[in-house]
Write an enzyme that holds these catalytic residues in place. Sequence first.
Site, PDB file in Angstrom:
ATOM      1  N   CYS A 131      18.051 -37.746 -51.354  1.00 31.25           N
ATOM      2  CA  CYS A 131      18.503 -38.712 -52.368  1.00 31.25           C
ATOM      3  C   CYS A 131      19.833 -39.337 -51.963  1.00 31.25           C
ATOM      4  CB  CYS A 131      18.709 -38.017 -53.716  1.00 31.25           C
ATOM      5  SG  CYS A 131      17.222 -37.753 -54.667  1.00 31.25           S
ATOM      6  N   PRO A 149      28.533 -33.834 -47.104  1.00 32.87           N
ATOM      7  CA  PRO A 149      28.613 -33.586 -45.670  1.00 32.87           C
ATOM      8  C   PRO A 149      28.176 -32.177 -45.293  1.00 32.87           C
ATOM      9  CG  PRO A 149      30.801 -33.557 -46.649  1.00 32.87           C
ATOM     10  CD  PRO A 149      29.852 -33.990 -47.723  1.00 32.87           C
ATOM     11  N   ILE A 150      27.654 -32.065 -44.058  1.00 33.86           N
ATOM     12  CA  ILE A 150      27.198 -30.761 -43.574  1.00 33.86           C
ATOM     13  C   ILE A 150      28.312 -30.028 -42.827  1.00 33.86           C
ATOM     14  CG2 ILE A 150      24.737 -31.307 -43.441  1.00 33.86           C
ATOM     15  CD1 ILE A 150      25.247 -32.054 -40.477  1.00 33.86           C
ATOM     16  N   ASP A 170      23.002 -32.076 -61.944  1.00 34.59           N
ATOM     17  CA  ASP A 170      21.577 -32.419 -61.971  1.00 34.59           C
ATOM     18  C   ASP A 170      21.045 -32.686 -63.378  1.00 34.59           C
ATOM     19  OD1 ASP A 170      21.278 -32.414 -59.252  1.00 34.59           O
ATOM     20  OD2 ASP A 170      20.231 -30.493 -59.119  1.00 34.59           O
ATOM     21  N   VAL A 216      31.034 -33.959 -58.973  1.00 35.36           N
ATOM     22  CA  VAL A 216      30.338 -33.321 -57.848  1.00 35.36           C
ATOM     23  C   VAL A 216      29.937 -34.345 -56.784  1.00 35.36           C
ATOM     24  CG1 VAL A 216      28.406 -31.834 -57.177  1.00 35.36           C
ATOM     25  CG2 VAL A 216      29.546 -31.474 -59.383  1.00 35.36           C
TER      26      VAL A 216
END
EC number: 2.5.1.7
Length: 414
Positions: free
Chosen positions: A113, A119-120, A301, A323
């Site tokens: 999405c 970020p990883i 969410d 978030v």
Amino acid sequence: MVVMGNGPLKGTVATSGAKNAALPILFSTLLAEGNHVFTNMPKLKDIESTSELLNSLGCETKWVGDEFHVTVNKPSSFEASYDLVRKMRASFLCMGPMLAKYGEAVVSQPGGCAIGSRPIDLHLDGFRALGATITQKEGYVHAGSPKLKGGTFLFETVTVGGTENVMMAATLADGVTVLENAAKEPEIVDLAEYLNKMGAKITGHGTSVIRIEGVAKLTPAKHSIMPDRIEAGTLLIAGAITKGQVTVTKCVPAHLEALILKMREAGFKIETTKDTMTVFPCDQWEAVDITTAPHPLFPTDLQAQFMALMTVAHGTSVITETVFENRFMHVTELSRLGADITPKTRVAVVRGCPGKLTGAPVMATDLRASASLVLAGLVASGETVVSRIYHLDRGYEKLEDKLSSLGAKIRRIE
């Protein structure tokens, strides 16, 4: 999806298994060769995408009645390709298990999405803390380590995916790993419980400090996926927004305390048991403010769905998103239905206008935005047509069937 405003929803509806627990648990199977068996696995697009990725790594996935089986073989390749990873961010969770079990992993940088950068880097910093070498080239992340070694790692910011990925990697590392400022989401607890069933030694899951004592080997196990708290919250809001009486079963109200608190503050009567929650008809409710934050605070969410509820509240509500930085894409679409919302970067001011929403064609931009448009459509006069509902299928199992069973007029057209 065509939704007609049709009065109060009434009845009982069960939640499915949690997508956000199922995905990391499915990737954790890579830690143990053999046959893993799951019950309460939701039938979702994201589960299909995960199966495809696992199959590309040499696993076999299949439904056997209501059970979902994953047979893990040693991968012929340790590469998760762009074609598979771009469909879903969570695909990056295959890196920790492959790195721990086989000492190498090559994973495309993720998609999913479009609701922010997510970020990883925190995942990669965690792997480095366990002794892995990381290189990034041509859109792929290469991770390698002959044997991971336990260590202490502090996450700079709370990250659910990062906590899951590094926790999985640490299960087979030499020695003890301590993860500080870890995420506390119930889905992380479910993952840790499955890892422990496989033979891992994890304690502290559900708190901000997780301790993992590395073991030499894990073996497959059987597990029931926890109920989906986001789906449960969405169904509860569907009952509330239509002034209906809806009981949600097969859920864990303790996972939704922040939502229940805010709905009660708005004026809704909600009764809970250990595994059910009921919302009662409320003729008018007050606007309340929410700020999203990591668990146990208000979940990002459920922000879009709660915003739909606030569009028809009495008064003005301020919704702050801490978030993700790009999570108000549903605002312009809700406005097409007549909602009065002023968005800024991370704050949206919602002026409630009860009874004023009218049906219109709208477009889903991401998974939870699509749910908020369906909820608004339930109380808009006339017909609301939501396009791009493939977003909805990523995370809701047969939402239209569940809402129809409560009396909603909703149908899917191809």
